[in-house]
Scaffold this active site. Structure first.
Site, PDB file in Angstrom:
ATOM      1  N   ALA A  15       0.828  -1.203   0.000  1.00  0.00           N
ATOM      2  CA  ALA A  15       0.000   0.000   0.000  1.00  0.00           C
ATOM      3  C   ALA A  15       0.862   1.253   0.000  1.00  0.00           C
ATOM      4  O   ALA A  15       2.048   1.215   0.315  1.00  0.00           O
ATOM      5  CB  ALA A  15      -0.906  -0.010   1.232  1.00  0.00           C
ATOM      6  N   ASP A  16       0.237   2.365  -0.398  1.00  0.00           N
ATOM      7  CA  ASP A  16       0.868   3.690  -0.298  1.00  0.00           C
ATOM      8  C   ASP A  16       2.193   3.772  -1.045  1.00  0.00           C
ATOM      9  O   ASP A  16       3.165   4.364  -0.565  1.00  0.00           O
ATOM     10  CB  ASP A  16       1.079   4.069   1.170  1.00  0.00           C
ATOM     11  CG  ASP A  16      -0.236   4.082   1.955  1.00  0.00           C
ATOM     12  OD1 ASP A  16      -1.250   4.514   1.366  1.00  0.00           O
ATOM     13  OD2 ASP A  16      -0.239   3.653   3.116  1.00  0.00           O
ATOM     14  N   GLY A  17       2.255   3.167  -2.223  1.00  0.00           N
ATOM     15  CA  GLY A  17       3.458   3.277  -3.044  1.00  0.00           C
ATOM     16  C   GLY A  17       4.558   2.317  -2.686  1.00  0.00           C
ATOM     17  O   GLY A  17       5.678   2.437  -3.197  1.00  0.00           O
ATOM     18  N   SER A  18       4.285   1.351  -1.831  1.00  0.00           N
ATOM     19  CA  SER A  18       5.303   0.367  -1.457  1.00  0.00           C
ATOM     20  C   SER A  18       5.335  -0.752  -2.495  1.00  0.00           C
ATOM     21  O   SER A  18       4.296  -1.298  -2.869  1.00  0.00           O
ATOM     22  CB  SER A  18       4.977  -0.211  -0.079  1.00  0.00           C
ATOM     23  OG  SER A  18       5.888  -1.220   0.272  1.00  0.00           O
TER      24      SER A  18
END
Length: 701
Positions: A518-521
């Site tokens: 999530a969140d660009g990971s």
């Protein structure tokens, strides 16, 4: 084409350094050979298992808007990706100046960067129907990175029956300078007369690999120390274990104004007498990418009824593809196969010195225009890396109407190259799906005897780390992504079953080793470990390579490599209908979008390798900058070159770089410095990955 002044060239090149015109070890390191961004990243959520990846991501963006926003950031003068020179834009390797990988300064540029500049503008033309920026990119390329007539003045003295004088390579810089051996037989060059007859001059039409855009080193125009910019230069010259940290930068024009008594030449070759000279090396993967992009631009512009708007640019790109055939030949035009001794390995005649693959380099050079006895040389390349192959370019030059080169035998050569490249990749594919290193006709650069059990491919010997070994040349996953994108595009455009089978196995392996959270990971493969070797190649009965294996050692958030990987996934999904490939590609695009900066998309990366900045030569490890005892010289700024020198000491300009304090603190015992780099090629690759999605799948759903 620029003809009024000499200028330069792009990516790793060996340059002949003596009157006899010989080229040493042309080791063209990958542009991101250094550790990738956010090494050993540990996001959660396996791309191979996550059900969320089987449907379009909830955060999926309008990728056309994403392309245009990324394009605007790259082209915004305030971002710092380009230098404007007389109205033409020259792309820097990176916005940041303190960066060491294949180039050793961010405001150098490479043929790689230029090929991506062209791709960026081609994608812009498809979306906006404005092709002027594409033509301007070509004008800049031809003006600054293709040596003009005045940059290669003595080609008319080239003797195709004696293309270069032999000098053996070594695996370590400590064996240099290498003696010139005029008694070693070399073959004949079968291309020179054909190309001269076709184009009416003796020039070579290819990109040099490296330019000092801001003249940071101070070599100036043709090594004259002037403020002329940009400047042709080179670095790599001394064998397969010469990393960037062990190079001695030098001008592509050797006028003896800098360096030692013989300029820099006697660091590389041992000769009785040295002469002033010019020499350039091409990085064939960049020239081939130019052809690949030219095909795309031609297709898109013609579909818009604007083919005539870029016809001249396409013609020039095809001409570059004509000269690119030099990459298909053994370094000294010796026969392919059983070439295990420089004196007994037969000199080639006709085209029996062609392996029909894209080697790591080709090079050309000669005496200065003022020479009393003018001469010139050309060499091909014996070492072949899987990551440099481009069957898409070979297909375009052999099969696409309007893209056959003018030379009488060029179309036939590229048709043979297309088949040979696909066979080569088949031969190198591990059961897991990854593609092993490559092969050579010139073991260790001196036609040495390879290991007794070396598998062969049409006479070439298998090499798991072809051309350069520090770090191993097939360790970097980026070469997997770069090479497979071209094969996936070929599959997408033509439906070639061979290409499809190769990509299918590779995609399954890559997805199984990809994680997206999530969140660009996210995390994609970074470093690879190889064991075993492929079977001997039998085109009638290919083996299963059961003895070859690849393992993913660690992961990265390298944004450029990720974008290349995405392109592979999208092309494969478009032709095969593979839902997982498309979903993984889209999820990675969304992850990239979550890592935007003011000037692009980037992720901080720690540079532990920067501990090598101050390494002097250490005989116990055979690492550090090697300068022979007793050899002394100076860089243009006065930096002393001697046996006590280090990478940093002959580049003292770095001490004035605003980012230097981080490096100095690390050298003083602090933590590894962290940088957020904006490499031009990576930013352009990201932009064109967004554009590719809109081309293949339309707007976001």
């Amino acid at each position: 084409m620029r003809s009024e002044r000499l200028t330069r060239w792009p990516t790793r090149s060996p340059v002949p350094v003596a009157a006899a015109a010989v080229l040493l070890a042309a080791v063209i390191v990958p542009i991101t050979a250094s550790p990738g961004a956010a090494e050993n990243a540990e996001p959660t959520g396996s791309a191979a298992e996550s059900g969320a990846l089987r449907t379009p991501s909830a955060m999926q963006a309008d990728y056309e808007t994403a392309f245009l926003e990324q394009y605007d950031k790259i082209k915004d003068p305030a971002s710092g990706y380009f230098r404007d020179i007389d109205g033409l834009l020259v792309p820097y390797h990176s916005v940041e100046t303190l960066i060491v990988e294949a180039p050793d300064h961010g405001h150098q540029t490479t043929s790689e960067a230029y090929s991506y500049y062209l791709w960026l503008e081609a994608a812009y033309g498809r979306i906006t129907e404005d092709w002027e920026p594409f033509n301007q990119a070509w004008e800049s390329l031809e003006t600054f990175i293709v040596p003009g007539t005045e940059d290669q003045p003595t080609n008319a003295s080239y003797d195709a029956s004696a293309p270069a004088t032999y000098a053996g390579e070594s695996t370590t810089p400590t064996d240099y300078p290498s003696p010139l051996l005029p008694d070693v037989p070399v073959g004949e060059d079968p291309l020179a007369d054909e190309l001269t007859s076709t184009y009416g001059d003796s020039d070579v039409y290819g990109m040099a690999w490296l330019l000092d855009v801001d003249n940071v080193y101070g070599f100036g125009f043709c090594g004259d120390g002037s403020s002329d910019e940009p400047v042709f230069m080179n670095s790599y010259q001394r064998g397969s274990n010469e990393s960037v940290w062990e190079t001695v930068p030098h001008p592509s024009c050797e006028t003896f104004d800098f360096g030692g008594e013989n300029g820099y030449l006697d660091l590389f070759t041992d000769d009785q007498q040295y002469s002033q000279q010019w020499r350039y090396t091409a990085a064939p993967d960049a020239d081939a990418r130019v052809v690949q992009v030219a095909y795309l631009a031609k297709t898109w512009a013609e579909a818009q009824g604007q083919g005539d708007a870029i016809a001249d640019t396409i013609s020039d790109a095809v001409k570059m593809g004509d000269y690119l055939r030099y990459a298909m030949y053994d370094k000294y035009f010796k026969e392919i196969g059983d070439c295990t001794d420089p004196t007994t390995c037969a000199a080639g005649t006709g085209k029996n010195s062609a392996h029909y693959l894209l080697s790591w380099y080709y090079s050309w050079g000669g005496a200065m225009a003022s020479a009393e006895y003018p001469w010139a040389f050309r060499i091909g390349g014996s070492g072949v890396h899987q990551g440099y192959q481009n069957p898409m370019a070979a297909w375009a030059l052999s099969e696409v109407s309007g893209m056959a080169p003018q030379s009488p035998t060029a179309q036939e050569d590229w048709a043979q190259s297309l088949d040979r490249q696909l066979e080569f990749i088949q031969w190198l594919q591990a059961p897991e799906g990854g593609i092993a290193g490559g092969a050579t006709n010139n073991w260790e650069g001196r036609y040495a005897e390879p290991p007794a059990d070396s598998p062969t491919f049409y006479g070439l010997y298998y090499d798991w780390q072809p051309v350069w070994n520090d770090p191993p040349s097939n360790q970097w996953f980026g070469f997997q992504a770069w090479g497979m994108e071209r094969i996936a595009q070929l599959y997408d455009v033509t439906g070639d079953e061979r290409a499809g089978e190769i990509v299918s196995a590779w995609v399954d392996w890559a997805i199984a080793n990809t994680e997206i959270g999530a969140d660009g990971s996210f995390a994609v493969p970074s470093n690879l470990s190889w064991s075993g070797q492929p079977d001997d190649w039998n085109p009638d009965n290919p083996g299963d390579n059961a003895g070859l294996s690849v393992q993913v050692v660690d992961h990265t958030q390298d944004v450029g490599v990720t974008a290349s990987y995405v392109k592979t996934l999208l092309h494969y999904a478009a032709e095969s209908g593979d839902a997982d490939a498309r979903a993984t590609g889209e999820a990675l695009l969304d992850a990239l979008l979550a890592n935007e900066t003011d000037i692009g998309i980037a992720i901080p990366e720690a540079r532990q390798d920067y501990e090598r900045f101050d390494d002097t030569y250490d005989a116990s490890t055979d690492q550090g900058l090697y300068i022979p005892e007793g050899w002394t010289g100076t860089m243009p700024n006065g930096d002393v070159i001697d046996s006590d020198s280090s990478f940093a000491s002959i580049r003292s300009f770095y001490e004035q770089d605003p980012d230097w304090p981080q490096v100095q603190a690390y050298l003083d015992g602090g933590p590894a410095p962290t940088f957020t780099y904006h490499r031009f090629w990576a930013q352009a690759e990201i932009a064109t990955a967004f554009a590719l999605h809109t081309e293949l799948f339309g707007a976001a759903e």
